[in-house]
Design an enzyme around this catalytic site. Structure first.
Site, PDB file in Angstrom:
ATOM      1  CG  HIS A   1      13.860  -0.970  14.721  1.00  0.00           C
ATOM      2  ND1 HIS A   1      14.733  -0.106  14.115  1.00  0.00           N
ATOM      3  CD2 HIS A   1      12.727  -0.266  14.952  1.00  0.00           C
ATOM      4  CE1 HIS A   1      14.165   1.084  13.986  1.00  0.00           C
ATOM      5  NE2 HIS A   1      12.945   1.012  14.480  1.00  0.00           N
TER       6      HIS A   1
ATOM      7  CB  ILE B   1       9.491 -13.831   2.069  1.00  0.00           C
ATOM      8  CG1 ILE B   1      10.072 -15.160   1.567  1.00  0.00           C
ATOM      9  CG2 ILE B   1       8.771 -14.039   3.397  1.00  0.00           C
ATOM     10  CD1 ILE B   1      11.096 -15.771   2.484  1.00  0.00           C
TER      11      ILE B   1
ATOM     12  CG  ASP C   1      17.449   0.250  12.849  1.00  0.00           C
ATOM     13  OD1 ASP C   1      17.054  -0.505  13.753  1.00  0.00           O
ATOM     14  OD2 ASP C   1      16.751   1.172  12.377  1.00  0.00           O
TER      15      ASP C   1
ATOM     16  CD  GLN D   1      -2.601  -1.404   2.531  1.00  0.00           C
ATOM     17  OE1 GLN D   1      -1.982  -1.223   3.569  1.00  0.00           O
ATOM     18  NE2 GLN D   1      -3.852  -1.850   2.517  1.00  0.00           N
TER      19      GLN D   1
ATOM     20  CB  SER E   1      11.303   3.556  13.049  1.00  0.00           C
ATOM     21  OG  SER E   1      12.017   4.021  14.160  1.00  0.00           O
TER      22      SER E   1
END
Length: 653
Positions: A209, A223, A168, A142, A391
């Site tokens: 994360h 995937i 990160d 989306q 994030s």
């Protein structure tokens, strides 16, 4: 990042970015020492600090020279500190500073007296949001169409050849959607007390994360959903540990490593979905080493993106998002996910695509907005994960930079930022009525692509015939307004402003200008780039044609040398002239415009005369005068070619 609790309608922000403002003392002499450092030393055995030194050279000085001078200043300061007083953690290479732990007040006193020391600040924590998988419809499917990135992919622009550094929790190094994209990795956690995985995969994600963030950028889509820039490459730098925590000194060390090694790493964008603190304006003065690192990266051609933070604060933002030369990113919903949605810091009663999330920090320093809720991307152990937060918005921005750089690899960080900001969809945050651009990949990419220039006249198939000094028209169109330059054989013959439509330009060829066949080039320089076209041509002919032979009168006898007086009577007042059909326009330097015709005249005077007016076609071999008065007449004939060159005047009296 935000996550959704299983079996609950509540969406709770587990960890907000630290909501503390850090002040500094300034004095006319000596460094600025953050009061928090002095206070902490009163009770703690040691205090982690970052020490900012004076810049030895401007940021635009050669990097190698800056690194040498920075090392000298670091050595000068560190030499006064004993190991019992100070423990060094990071000695930066491209940042004028270092990080470590003050063990005794004597170290602070020594630093306070050193002329190179500018500022001493606590090494504060930074955080990511804890990640928890939950199953909903994949949302990159989306968010990618929302920003029109799928249309950019259809243009063949997928981020290929561009490297993005993700600072990160690391990356799932063998994830099927990411493993081929990982080109380098490193880990910096010494400031946070350690926690780097063992080699060779020192950036292995033990939290999740960073894997989610990396997939938003470059997932191949086998995937998890396809990323915004699926052919971009990732340099994974682990600066957050297994619980999603790190320190500012670790983040600075990571950026410093990229800066120092970017000749090999070739990073063009940095993505930081992390932060700490809350600041009402730009925070460069509170975090000078962070600002220094980001500014150095920008000077090296690296654009830095940083999250605005998830505190629901509509007047403050977290660091490093509040650093002036970082591109700060806030979050919008990518679709209607229902409501009310209860985040830990606020509630969104309803949701819709392009609605700013209530948790997204924002103030006047915010740069852009991007989809940040709810985003399903790659997850640890080879699966997927769904998260929300600034994030998730931040890697949408850094991935867009990768698309822009594939479209135009000459873009500077300032141009990348401008293209993103000036070509987004205006969205207003109801929390503070601030309007910022939600990124639009298609509009931004189209803005940085070279202009499309088309020459209607003269073309290569129909070149313009000219002689030196001639004026002619160039007609061209372009799809973007800008400045144009018209060049013939590399010589600029006209400049001006081009409209994004048809343009007609009057051009004068210089005199002198050597004859020959030349390309005519139209260059249009738009806001971000220029384009050349070679499909115009000119043929320059400066060689005059030759006159026909045997010019004679078929009605009168002409004197052998000078003028002959012809007495015109009522029966003899016109003169018939004739010549051989052998006038030519010789080829010179590959050019011949061809004989166009003849200029003829009967005049009383003997001075050669040719007005270059074509009186007769090139096929003519005779001419009869109008009735002439009694007197002496001279017949003047000159051959004219198609660009106006004329032969030496043939004069017959």
């Amino acid at each position: 990042m935000l996550h959704r609790f299983p079996r609950l309608v509540w969406l709770v922000l587990l960890i907000g970015l630290i909501g503390t403002s850090y002040s500094t003392n300034s004095s006319a002499q000596g460094p600025v020492i953050d009061p928090a450092v002095t206070k902490a030393l009163q009770t703690a055995d040691q205090v982690s600090v970052i020490v900012q030194l004076q810049e030895p050279l401007p940021l635009d000085a050669p990097l190698s020279a800056r690194m040498r001078e920075i090392a000298k200043r670091q050595q000068s300061v560190l030499a006064i500190l004993r190991s019992s007083e100070f423990q060094l953690v990071y000695r930066y290479k491209t940042v004028a500073g270092f990080a470590g732990k003050i063990k005794k007040k004597t170290a602070l006193e020594k630093l306070n007296l050193h002329p190179y020391v500018v500022q001493i600040q606590p090494d504060l924590p930074v955080h990511a949001i804890q990640v928890q998988d939950y199953r909903i419809s994949p949302s990159l499917t989306q968010s990618v169409p929302l920003i029109n990135a799928n249309q950019v992919h259809n243009m063949g622009i997928t981020g290929a050849g561009v490297r993005v550094a993700v600072l990160d929790t690391g990356i799932d190094t063998d994830h099927p959607d990411l493993s081929d994209d990982l080109v380098a990795q490193n880990c910096f956690l010494d400031g946070a007390g350690g926690g780097c995985p063992p080699p060779p995969n020192v950036a292995e994600d033990d939290q999740g994360h960073g894997t989610n963030v990396s997939g938003i950028i470059t997932s191949r889509g086998t995937i998890a959903p396809k990323g915004v820039a699926p052919d971009a490459k990732i340099v994974a730098v682990k600066v957050l540990n297994a619980v999603g925590s790190g320190s500012f000194s670790d983040v600075v060390a990571a950026i410093d490593w990229i800066n120092a090694n970017n000749g090999t790493l070739r990073v063009k964008a940095i993505s930081m979905s992390l932060g700490g603190g809350l600041f009402s304006g730009f925070c460069d003065s509170s975090f000078p080493t962070m600002a220094n690192a980001i500014n150095t990266a920008r000077n090296l051609g690296i654009t830095t993106f940083a999250a605005a933070g998830n505190d629901g604060n509509k007047s403050q933002m977290s660091s490093p998002g509040c650093i002036q030369n970082s591109v700060s990113v806030g979050a919008v919903y990518d679709s209607n996910i229902g409501g009310p949605i209860f985040w830990g810091v606020c509630v969104d009663v309803t949701t819709a695509a392009d609605q700013v999330t209530c948790f997204s920090n924002s103030n006047e320093t915010l740069d852009i907005l991007a989809p940040g809720s709810i985003i399903t991307s790659t997850g640890n152990t080879g699966g997927t994960s769904s998260m929300s937060g600034t994030s998730q918005a931040t890697p949408h921005g850094s991935a867009l930079a990768a698309l822009l750089l594939q479209a135009n690899n000459a873009l500077t960080p300032a141009q990348i930022e401008s293209a993103i900001k000036n070509n987004g969809k205006a969205v207003t945050d109801p929390g503070n009525n601030l309007t910022r651009p939600r990124i639009d990949a298609l509009a931004a990419v189209n803005a940085v692509l070279p202009p499309v220039v088309d020459i209607q006249r003269p073309t290569g198939a129909s070149p313009q015939l000219l002689k030196q000094g001639d004026s002619f028209q160039v007609v061209f169109s372009t799809n973007k307004p800008g400045n144009f330059a018209i060049k013939v054989n590399g010589t600029t013959v006209a400049t001006g402003s081009a409209a994004s439509s048809s343009n007609t330009v009057n051009v004068t060829l210089p005199n002198p200008f050597a004859e020959g066949v030349y390309a005519l080039k139209v260059e249009v320089t738009a806001e971000f780039t220029g384009a050349d076209t070679e499909n115009g041509a000119v043929r320059v002919d400066n060689t005059p044609p030759t006159d026909p032979s045997n010019v004679h009168s078929t009605s009168h006898t002409i004197g052998p040398s000078a003028a002959v007086r012809i007495t015109a009577t009522s029966n003899d007042n016109t003169i018939d002239m004739a010549w051989n059909p052998d006038a030519t326009d010789p080829v010179s330097n590959g050019v011949s415009s061809g004989v166009d015709g003849f200029s003829v005249a009967f005049r009383n005077g003997s001075t050669p005369f040719c007005d270059r007016t074509k009186d007769l076609e090139a096929t003519a071999i005779s001419f009869t005068s109008a009735p002439l008065a009694d007197g002496t007449w001279f017949f003047h004939l000159c051959t004219v070619d198609k660009v106006g060159n004329h032969a030496p005047i043939r004069q017959t009296g």
